[in-house]
Design an enzyme around this catalytic site. Structure first.
Site, mmCIF file in Angstrom:
data_model
loop_
_atom_site.group_PDB
_atom_site.id
_atom_site.type_symbol
_atom_site.label_atom_id
_atom_site.label_comp_id
_atom_site.label_asym_id
_atom_site.label_seq_id
_atom_site.Cartn_x
_atom_site.Cartn_y
_atom_site.Cartn_z
ATOM 1 N N ALA A 181 0.872 -1.172 0.000
ATOM 2 C CA ALA A 181 0.000 0.000 0.000
ATOM 3 C C ALA A 181 0.911 1.224 0.000
ATOM 4 C CB ALA A 181 -0.921 -0.005 1.213
ATOM 5 N N ILE A 182 1.718 1.296 -1.056
ATOM 6 C CA ILE A 182 2.633 2.425 -1.185
ATOM 7 C C ILE A 182 1.820 3.715 -1.313
ATOM 8 C CG2 ILE A 182 4.510 3.434 -2.578
ATOM 9 C CD1 ILE A 182 5.256 0.679 -1.366
ATOM 10 N N ASN A 242 4.113 5.109 -16.639
ATOM 11 C CA ASN A 242 2.862 4.782 -15.959
ATOM 12 C C ASN A 242 2.306 6.048 -15.331
ATOM 13 O OD1 ASN A 242 1.392 3.912 -13.304
ATOM 14 N ND2 ASN A 242 1.383 2.069 -14.570
ATOM 15 N N CYS A 297 -5.240 1.160 -9.185
ATOM 16 C CA CYS A 297 -4.485 1.077 -7.940
ATOM 17 C C CYS A 297 -5.453 0.951 -6.769
ATOM 18 C CB CYS A 297 -3.613 2.304 -7.729
ATOM 19 S SG CYS A 297 -2.690 2.179 -6.173
ATOM 20 N N ILE A 325 -2.447 -8.108 -14.949
ATOM 21 C CA ILE A 325 -3.321 -7.516 -13.953
ATOM 22 C C ILE A 325 -2.549 -6.566 -13.030
ATOM 23 C CG2 ILE A 325 -4.899 -9.472 -13.953
ATOM 24 C CD1 ILE A 325 -3.586 -10.418 -11.307
ATOM 25 N N THR A 371 -2.791 -5.278 -8.981
ATOM 26 C CA THR A 371 -2.840 -6.156 -7.802
ATOM 27 C C THR A 371 -4.273 -6.479 -7.377
ATOM 28 O OG1 THR A 371 -2.628 -4.166 -6.469
ATOM 29 C CG2 THR A 371 -0.623 -5.402 -6.892
ATOM 30 N N GLY A 374 2.799 -11.105 -6.719
ATOM 31 C CA GLY A 374 3.780 -12.165 -6.553
ATOM 32 C C GLY A 374 3.288 -13.494 -7.099
ATOM 33 N N GLY A 390 2.740 -12.170 -10.951
ATOM 34 C CA GLY A 390 3.429 -13.361 -10.470
ATOM 35 C C GLY A 390 4.508 -13.920 -11.357
ATOM 36 N N GLY A 444 7.248 -7.957 -11.946
ATOM 37 C CA GLY A 444 7.117 -7.031 -10.830
ATOM 38 C C GLY A 444 7.793 -7.519 -9.566
HETATM 39 C C1 LIG Z 1 5.459 -2.236 -4.499
HETATM 40 C C2 LIG Z 1 4.568 -2.162 -5.708
HETATM 41 C C3 LIG Z 1 4.262 -0.932 -6.270
HETATM 42 C C4 LIG Z 1 3.430 -0.849 -7.385
HETATM 43 N N1 LIG Z 1 3.162 0.375 -7.937
HETATM 44 C C5 LIG Z 1 2.421 0.452 -9.073
HETATM 45 C C6 LIG Z 1 2.211 1.696 -9.746
HETATM 46 O O1 LIG Z 1 2.726 2.731 -9.333
HETATM 47 N N2 LIG Z 1 1.432 1.719 -10.859
HETATM 48 C C7 LIG Z 1 0.864 0.577 -11.362
HETATM 49 O O2 LIG Z 1 0.173 0.640 -12.362
HETATM 50 N N3 LIG Z 1 1.069 -0.626 -10.776
HETATM 51 C C8 LIG Z 1 1.834 -0.712 -9.644
HETATM 52 N N4 LIG Z 1 2.050 -1.939 -9.057
HETATM 53 C C9 LIG Z 1 1.455 -3.160 -9.667
HETATM 54 C C10 LIG Z 1 2.469 -3.903 -10.550
HETATM 55 O O3 LIG Z 1 2.896 -3.105 -11.613
HETATM 56 C C11 LIG Z 1 1.878 -5.206 -11.092
HETATM 57 O O4 LIG Z 1 0.735 -4.911 -11.856
HETATM 58 C C12 LIG Z 1 1.488 -6.183 -9.991
HETATM 59 O O5 LIG Z 1 2.404 -6.118 -8.936
HETATM 60 C C13 LIG Z 1 1.397 -7.638 -10.469
HETATM 61 O O6 LIG Z 1 2.634 -8.115 -10.940
HETATM 62 P P1 LIG Z 1 3.689 -8.941 -10.042
HETATM 63 O O7 LIG Z 1 2.936 -10.048 -9.373
HETATM 64 O O8 LIG Z 1 4.738 -9.407 -11.000
HETATM 65 O O9 LIG Z 1 4.232 -7.987 -9.036
HETATM 66 C C14 LIG Z 1 2.884 -2.035 -7.935
HETATM 67 C C15 LIG Z 1 3.196 -3.273 -7.368
HETATM 68 C C16 LIG Z 1 4.025 -3.356 -6.267
HETATM 69 C C17 LIG Z 1 4.341 -4.719 -5.701
#
Ligand SMILES: Cc1cc2nc3c(=O)[nH]c(=O)nc-3n(C[C@H](O)[C@H](O)[C@H](O)COP(=O)(O)O)c2cc1C
Ligand SMILES: Cc1cc2nc3c(=O)[nH]c(=O)nc-3n(C[C@H](O)[C@H](O)[C@H](O)COP(=O)(O)OP(=O)(O)OC[C@H]3O[C@@H](n4cnc5c(N)ncnc54)[C@H](O)[C@@H]3O)c2cc1C
Ligand SMILES: Cc1cc2nc3c(=O)[nH]c(=O)nc-3n(C[C@H](O)[C@H](O)[C@H](O)COP(=O)(O)OP(=O)(O)OC[C@H]3O[C@@H](n4cnc5c(N)ncnc54)[C@H](O)[C@@H]3O)c2cc1C
Ligand SMILES: Cc1cc2nc3c(=O)[nH]c(=O)nc-3n(C[C@H](O)[C@H](O)[C@H](O)COP(=O)(O)O)c2cc1C
Ligand code: FES
Ligand code: FES
Lengths: 300, 255, 300, 255
Positions: free
Chosen positions: A69-70, A98, A128, A189, A191, A215, A242, A263
């Protein structure tokens, strides 16, 4: 062997890119990863003005993944355009910016400011889960998706990728809404909304209570949605959720993604992106795949 | 050079006190570049737990290429580490963070609980008059004797079983500890009190902070603390503990 | 120490029950687990007539969990009433019968047949992602949820638990719809829809293409939905999704669940249910919790 | 008694052929009850992989309380097993399934590939005239010498490098193998051909099937095969391989 893919007319040297928010604007990981080897770098979301983000704790570990929850902390478009774009410009990779906002006007302002920069593509984050206004509120209603897509497209010089939320009943409805609004591509997707409770302290693990779940644990949901979206619209899809190995990346390509974003995996393996580039090539070699495009949507 | 992620090899593992372990890793690529106050990200082997466990460097042996980590078992990850025996391979990324600035002034090094280990690394690295003030729960005074090789040591214990009963500030007052610069690591309430103490007494003060981390290198913005000035990275008031810290001038941050 | 909880007037000796479909009707696990120690046994879904289920492969392993597309194979209500209820009746545990159907009439028929049996509670599955008709089709539309709840309630002698799907944009809308229809309690979550592709064979891992995703990996989504639902309706909630330890179970109680169901965990630890009963007692002991009901919804 | 899940201890591990391993486990509670044709569920230590790996019993030593598993590395789970050394602890549930019926008639035991190991257990358990027909990929004839202690052995290899070139039926025909009952385990196309062969020749025939499993004990309905008769459990035409099988009379099932 041809690993090139094209998204809305922009050619990437390979289908591997970073997922927004997990790779900064590339500078930090650039110390460990050769950015020239990536299809594209997708930057952390940027708004019209600086955003301070949420209180800490901002992250929590969960089984096979994490919650974050940045809250879209970012330096605002001015600093971004001055500092981050010139940094990325040094590398032979595509730049995908982005974009986040609280109102349609915010998005439009950022998109316009990016018009005459070296950004190759714009990825519009309407999904988000960690901000009160904007973000997911746009991404869970098909009418809102269509409207904001149309408005952004009206002002964008670069092709527009709409980034969709998985927290919906039917992803194909959202994908079609973005298509109807004129999107050039889709990212999915973002999150899943999740929660963790610390049973010893009897509090939420995150200051924000809920957070975005990402993840390896979320991959089956992501693959399913990419498959559904790819079979519902004619737009190229950037698949994510993931991905931590080349096998994962190939699974998304076979499901219908034209490119993939990595990610959370960066956090436990900073070399994940380039290892995935190598692994895709090894797979193509092993199975005699001449052109990576043959893999896209090959499983129906 | 910069941080790297490598496979380190456990050289030794030893229990120093209940639940507190000292583990020496062979990690030459990291040791070569490391300095006191920096930390490493240690990864578990259990693939359900993917995030790094940040652990400070308690000792750096550049010649042998070794790092010493002293840690408390706080959950499943550190519990896993405590089971490693010599020869075990571990994924480690580092060195991370900024480290302590080495001032040429009479120094007070304050460690509280599991904040003690990084102060030992600093105690060795400093080259001026220095004194340590260590706060423990009870009479298990882990690492204390090692500090004594470099200067005087005052002790506070929560239960009064050794040294001054109370906290590190009680020990400072009880022993009339003086210095021109304070370095501190420990729980936030302790750091907050030290910050106030340093400000009152006009002593230069550096504190090492903690926060949940994902990337460990400044990219994800998970580990921020509130900073007085606008930070150069995000243009807000959020410094990243993993990259801009973990060591901050006390007046730089709101804690 | 008091571990009893009450759901719609039915008192359970403790809040731990089995999740439908993962425990048969108790006979198979009964060889390893003392069923008398469970708050309740929830049976595999039963329909008005026997259902053959889906083709194999019906399951696939994914990171931290599994996908299943059993397709609600079941012997039909006749065999069930004759064989499975008398079996469960031997034990000092509550009997919760999970009901599935293709049409509202199917559900009603089963519910009526159960009226004069020893079943203590009925759990109505309107959220199975693995069948074409019925199942999730009911569970993703609030109007359908309300209508089927009302119809089932009209015919049910026992209290009715509506089992909700997590594959929705807003779980509180579904929870409120079930409440409006007269539900006595809610169960959530059923499985998330997921997909896995075998990149070497280039096929879907499941014959059914998609399957229901369960296991530890889904827990953050489940905890979030239980929390949201508990704060949106006044009904007792049976929480499930990834529970494999007492810590997990307590997390659900703190989030607002009155009882919990253990599903996929039985497959990797057949002793999971009773270990969770023991673990909850140990936690209560450690923290001086006199009554397990103090934990329910204690984190706000 | 019934199946149990226990922590077994690896007694030995040995490679028999490329990617084929023989692992002996100390598991007295299971060995005591087990019979040929049954299997065990073996769990990995990697907590991202939660489902059991079903592995047939190749050998059962009731006195020593030991089980022998012979398995091929097919993916990440079996790869993990192959790295276990003596002393390693493993979670195992069993004995599972029905096992082979021991008929007092001249028996032909047919194993194809990784279907060979369970036939060795049966070869030992039978107490009448018996002959084995083993189908391999190549000349790495794992376990063959062990079968020879109990009766004649015919071999087929896909590449023709040993015995008859072709499949097990080719070897049966080439060697004029005869018997009054067939027991078989191997890939589905092989079992399908054997079922047809047995039907044509009026030979009683038992086959051991495979399917993806979750519970391993008949509760989840993952592992069904189509049965000729309505099954007693679900009242449809789906027998559960883990509970009603893995051994079925060939005419009982549609494969
Ligand atoms: C720490 C963190 C920050 C993220 N910040 C953004 C963001 O600023 N903009 C966005 O569109 N997605 C953001 N995401 C989502 C990722 O781009 C991605 O869609 C999501 O994490 C799924 O991929 P993953 O499982 O490989 O992490 C963020 C994800 C994480 C974990
Ligand atoms: C810069 C820095 C230096 C540190 N140095 C040391 C040290 O030298 N010795 C020592 O014993 N501990 C140190 N810690 C704390 C240590 O990181 C945690 O105790 C450890 O991560 C707990 O992991 P776990 O799996 O045992 O606990 P769990 O609670 O199971 O961990 C779950 C998650 O929370 C994170 N987490 C839990 N506690 C903390 C914490 N206090 N700080 C940051 N993340 C946490 C874990 O990394 C993991 O991602 C340091 C922390 C930071 C930020
Ligand atoms: C009753 C029975 C007896 C068996 N006996 C033996 C034996 O004696 N020796 C041997 O080498 N193999 C045997 N197998 C096959 C063995 O179970 C698989 O090779 C093994 O599960 C593969 O696991 P993995 O992690 O290496 O592969 P992965 O492909 O990574 O496994 C992923 C998932 O699929 C399952 N799976 C993969 N292949 C199979 C398969 N063929 N059958 C069932 N599940 C599978 C795994 O159990 C796991 O849940 C038997 C299977 C069954 C059903
Ligand atoms: C193999 C399998 C079969 C299931 N069958 C049913 C069913 O018949 N009816 C139902 O309501 N839910 C069924 N479910 C869903 C579970 O009851 C539960 O809601 C879900 O698996 C989440 O819990 P878990 O993560 O603990 O497994 C099934 C789940 C699995 C894994
Ligand atoms: S942990 Fe990612 S910025 Fe500090
Ligand atoms: S594996 Fe569950 S019924 Fe066979």
């Amino acid at each position: 062997m041809d690993t090139r893919v094209t998204i809305a007319g922009v050619e990437l040297k390979n289908p591997v890119m970073t997922a927004s928010g997990t790779f900064g604007s590339g500078a930090e990981y650039g110390e460990m990863v050769d950015l020239n080897r990536l299809g594209a770098v997708v930057t952390k979301g940027v708004a019209n003005v600086p955003w301070p983000g949420n209180p800490t704790p901002r992250i929590a570990e969960v089984y096979g993944g994490m919650l974050n929850a940045i809250g879209l902390q970012n330096p605002g478009i001015d600093v971004f355009v001055e500092r981050d774009i010139p940094f990325l410009k040094q590398y032979d990779t595509k730049i995908i910016v982005n974009v986040c906002g609280k109102t349609t006007e915010d998005y439009v302002e950022v998109v316009e400011r990016l018009g005459d920069t070296a950004a190759d593509l714009l990825e519009i984050n309407i999904s988000c889960p960690n901000v009160k206004e904007g973000g997911i509120a746009f991404g869970q209603d098909p009418k809102a998706v269509e409207a904001i897509t149309r408005e952004v497209k009206r002002h964008a010089k670069q092709p527009v990728i709409m980034k969709l939320s998985p927290n919906v009943t039917d992803i194909t409805v959202m994908a079609k809404a973005a298509e109807a609004g004129g999107a050039d591509a889709l990212s999915l997707i973002n999150t899943l909304t999740g929660m963790k409770i610390d049973i010893h302290r009897r509090t939420f693990a995150l200051a924000n209570k809920t957070g975005g779940f990402s993840g390896p644990a979320v991959k089956p949901v992501a693959v399913r949605m990419v498959y559904q979206a790819a079979n519902a619209v004619r737009l190229p899809i950037i698949g994510m959720g993931g991905i931590s190995t080349a096998e994962d990346a190939i699974e998304f390509l076979l499901a219908g993604a034209t490119a993939v974003s990595v990610g959370t995996a960066n956090f436990f393996n900073p070399y994940a992106t380039t290892e995935i580039v190598d692994g895709i090539e090894a797979y193509m070699e092993r199975y005699g795949v001449e052109d990576v495009k043959e893999l896209i949507g090959a499983v129906k | 050079m910069a941080q790297v992620k490598i496979e380190a090899v456990v050289k030794s593992q030893e229990m120093l006190a209940d639940g507190v372990y000292s583990m020496v890793l062979s990690a030459p690529e990291i040791a070569r570049q490391a300095k006191a106050g920096q930390f490493v990200s240690v990864y578990t082997k259990d693939s359900s737990r993917l995030l790094p466990r940040p652990i400070s460097l308690c000792g750096i042996d550049k010649e042998k290429g070794e790092l010493r980590l002293v840690y408390r078992v706080a959950g499943a990850g550190t519990e896993e580490f405590s089971r490693y025996e010599a020869g075990e391979k571990v994924q480690v990324m580092g060195p991370l963070g900024n480290g302590f600035p080495l001032k040429e002034k009479k120094a007070i090094l304050i460690g509280g609980g599991i904040g003690i280990p990084p102060m030992l690394g600093l105690m060795k690295a400093l080259d001026c008059e220095r004194t340590a003030v260590l706060g423990y729960r009870d009479s298990q005074l882990f690492l204390k004797d090692e500090f004594e090789a470099f200067g005087p040591v005052s002790v506070a214990t929560e239960d009064g079983s050794a040294g001054t009963k109370g906290n590190v500030l009680d020990a400072i007052r009880a022993n009339g500890v003086e210095g021109a610069v304070i370095y501190a690591c420990g729980p936030t309430p302790m750091l907050r009190a030290i910050k106030a103490y340093a400000a009152e007494n006009g002593i230069e003060c550096y504190i090492s902070l903690e926060e949940r981390m994902a990337c460990g290198i400044g990219a994800c913005l998970a580990c921020v603390c509130q900073s007085k000035e606008v930070d150069h990275h995000s243009n807000v008031h959020n410094k990243r503990i993993c990259k801009d810290g973990p060591v901050f001038a006390a007046e730089e941050v709101e804690i």
